[in-house]
Write a protein that holds these residues in place. Structure first.
Motif, PDB file in Angstrom:
ATOM      1  N   CYS A  65       8.289  -6.713 -21.462  1.00 16.46           N
ATOM      2  CA  CYS A  65       6.993  -6.008 -20.939  1.00 16.46           C
ATOM      3  C   CYS A  65       7.339  -4.628 -20.305  1.00 16.46           C
ATOM      4  N   ARG A  66       6.241  -4.091 -20.230  1.00 12.97           N
ATOM      5  CA  ARG A  66       6.399  -2.868 -19.115  1.00 12.97           C
ATOM      6  C   ARG A  66       6.591  -3.286 -17.635  1.00 12.97           C
ATOM      7  N   PRO A  67       7.691  -2.661 -17.169  1.00 11.83           N
ATOM      8  CA  PRO A  67       8.059  -2.974 -15.893  1.00 11.83           C
ATOM      9  C   PRO A  67       6.670  -2.642 -14.872  1.00 11.83           C
ATOM     10  N   LEU A  68       6.554  -3.966 -14.051  1.00 16.65           N
ATOM     11  CA  LEU A  68       5.488  -3.856 -13.129  1.00 16.65           C
ATOM     12  C   LEU A  68       5.449  -2.615 -12.252  1.00 16.65           C
ATOM     13  N   ARG A  88       3.558  -6.717  -1.839  1.00 12.07           N
ATOM     14  CA  ARG A  88       2.179  -5.945  -1.952  1.00 12.07           C
ATOM     15  C   ARG A  88       1.941  -5.637  -3.552  1.00 12.07           C
ATOM     16  N   LEU A  89       2.984  -5.367  -4.283  1.00 12.83           N
ATOM     17  CA  LEU A  89       2.530  -5.111  -5.587  1.00 12.83           C
ATOM     18  C   LEU A  89       2.373  -6.321  -6.495  1.00 12.83           C
ATOM     19  N   THR A  90       2.807  -7.555  -6.082  1.00 11.19           N
ATOM     20  CA  THR A  90       2.323  -8.583  -6.648  1.00 11.19           C
ATOM     21  C   THR A  90       1.001  -8.896  -6.141  1.00 11.19           C
ATOM     22  N   GLU A 183       0.624   6.007  -9.818  1.00 12.80           N
ATOM     23  CA  GLU A 183       1.853   6.798  -9.603  1.00 12.80           C
ATOM     24  C   GLU A 183       1.793   7.090  -7.991  1.00 12.80           C
ATOM     25  N   SER A 184       0.662   7.461  -7.378  1.00 13.39           N
ATOM     26  CA  SER A 184       0.384   7.688  -6.138  1.00 13.39           C
ATOM     27  C   SER A 184       0.561   6.253  -5.423  1.00 13.39           C
ATOM     28  N   PHE A 185      -0.102   5.198  -5.884  1.00 13.41           N
ATOM     29  CA  PHE A 185       0.384   3.851  -5.217  1.00 13.41           C
ATOM     30  C   PHE A 185       1.801   3.693  -4.900  1.00 13.41           C
ATOM     31  N   VAL A 186       2.283   3.679  -6.095  1.00  7.80           N
ATOM     32  CA  VAL A 186       4.045   3.681  -5.869  1.00  7.80           C
ATOM     33  C   VAL A 186       4.593   4.423  -5.199  1.00  7.80           C
ATOM     34  N   ARG A 191       0.932   0.790  -1.336  1.00  2.19           N
ATOM     35  CA  ARG A 191      -0.199   1.089  -0.443  1.00  2.19           C
ATOM     36  C   ARG A 191      -1.150   1.926  -1.085  1.00  2.19           C
ATOM     37  N   ILE A 192      -2.727   1.697  -0.947  1.00  4.62           N
ATOM     38  CA  ILE A 192      -3.373   2.394  -1.299  1.00  4.62           C
ATOM     39  C   ILE A 192      -3.988   3.181   0.074  1.00  4.62           C
TER      40      ILE A 192
END
Length: 311
Positions: A65-68, A88-90, A183-186, A191-192
């Motif tokens: 799968c695509r890496p998360l 946070r990503l989870t 991309e901004s999130f990463v 964090r948003i």
């Protein structure tokens, strides 16, 4: 880990589209298609192909799968197993997965009627789907199947017909917005960051999404995440109540009932001692019953006030 199973399922559907994979076969609660049964959609027999007679773990399936943690082109080689990822990503992927569930369930609840918010609904659905799979073309295939039954009773000229070209254009816009956001999130450490005029289209907050899709309180009660603060509070209270029951903690009604029984038993014991010996002191009663003299005094007043016994 239901969300992760859903994430992996979405990825495999994308990879198997060329074999005719069903883009709708991803609702975990409805995946009960047995070999040699008949697919009601196309009338074909369901057949199985066992390529490897050993079960896979989720970790092994993730290798395909695509890496998360980032978007990847479907043309690039994908072969690594995902390591531990940020909590946070989870949480983000879980809420995105359940958002998609709610959005699709809302369409079922309404029988496809999104009058005055059809375009908004399709864009939002495509946006969240874009955060789940790799390619824009896959997002289109999935969304096109999702929105075939969507309609609006708004007859104004500004409402475009639901054509493939219009949906493709909407999916393209949603996909690009979702990619830029992710991309901004990463980059911001998962964090948003809500900045004005940064050009990043972020996922709608729950309260805004409820307003834009005109989700009623009755509809919210059938959804998981698209709910207002009052419903969230009700569910949290019920969750805590169930946790207390599991721990053996009694409900307030049960507690009060038991307390009243114990109180009546204690009064009966005191009454019995007073009948046996009207001259018995409070200290002596307390010693016999293992309670304080103040407790005895309080119960004696209730006994005398209720004329249970003459003292």
């Amino acid at each position: 880990m239901g969300w992760l199973v859903g994430y992996i399922t979405e990825q495999f559907i994308e990879k198997l589209l060329y074999l005719g994979a069903d883009t709708q076969a991803k609702d975990l609660a409805r995946l009960i298609r047995f070999p040699k049964s008949i697919n009601q959609k196309n009338g074909e027999f369901v057949r199985t192909e066992i390529w490897y007679d050993e079960p896979y773990t989720l970790r092994e399936l993730q290798a395909y799968c695509r890496p998360l943690t980032k978007y990847r082109s479907p043309r690039k080689k994908q072969g690594r197993i995902l390591g531990n990822f940020d909590e946070r990503l989870t949480a983000f992927y879980k809420i995105n997965y359940y958002r998609l569930e709610d959005l699709r369930k809302l369409a079922i609840i309404r029988n496809g009627n999104f009058t005055y918010c059809r375009n908004t609904y399709i864009y939002i659905l495509a946006y969240h789907q874009s955060l789940m799979v790799n390619s824009q073309s896959t997002v289109f295939e999935i969304i096109w199947n999702d929105v075939k039954g969507i309609y609006t009773e708004d007859k104004s000229k500004s409402v475009e017909k639901l054509t493939k070209s219009w949906v493709k254009k909407t999916v393209k816009s949603a996909y690009n917005d979702a990619r830029d956001f992710f991309e901004s999130f990463v980059a911001n450490g998962y964090r948003i960051v809500f900045k004005t005029k940064d050009g990043i289209i972020k996922p709608y907050k729950t309260e805004n999404l409820i307003k834009k899709l005109h989700i009623t309180t009755e509809e919210q009660r059938k959804l998981r995440t698209l709910i207002n603060c009052d419903i969230a509070r009700e569910r949290d209270t019920e969750r805590k109540r169930l946790e207390r029951r599991k721990k053996g903690i009694k409900s307030m009604e049960e507690y009060n009932e038991l307390r009243q029984i114990n109180k009546d038993n204690m009064k009966n014991k005191i009454e019995g001692l007073l009948k046996e010996n009207p001259n018995i002191t409070n200290k002596e009663i307390a010693g016999k019953l293992g309670v304080s003299t103040k407790t005895v005094q309080r119960y004696k007043k209730e006994i005398i006030g209720g004329h249970h016994v003459s003292v």
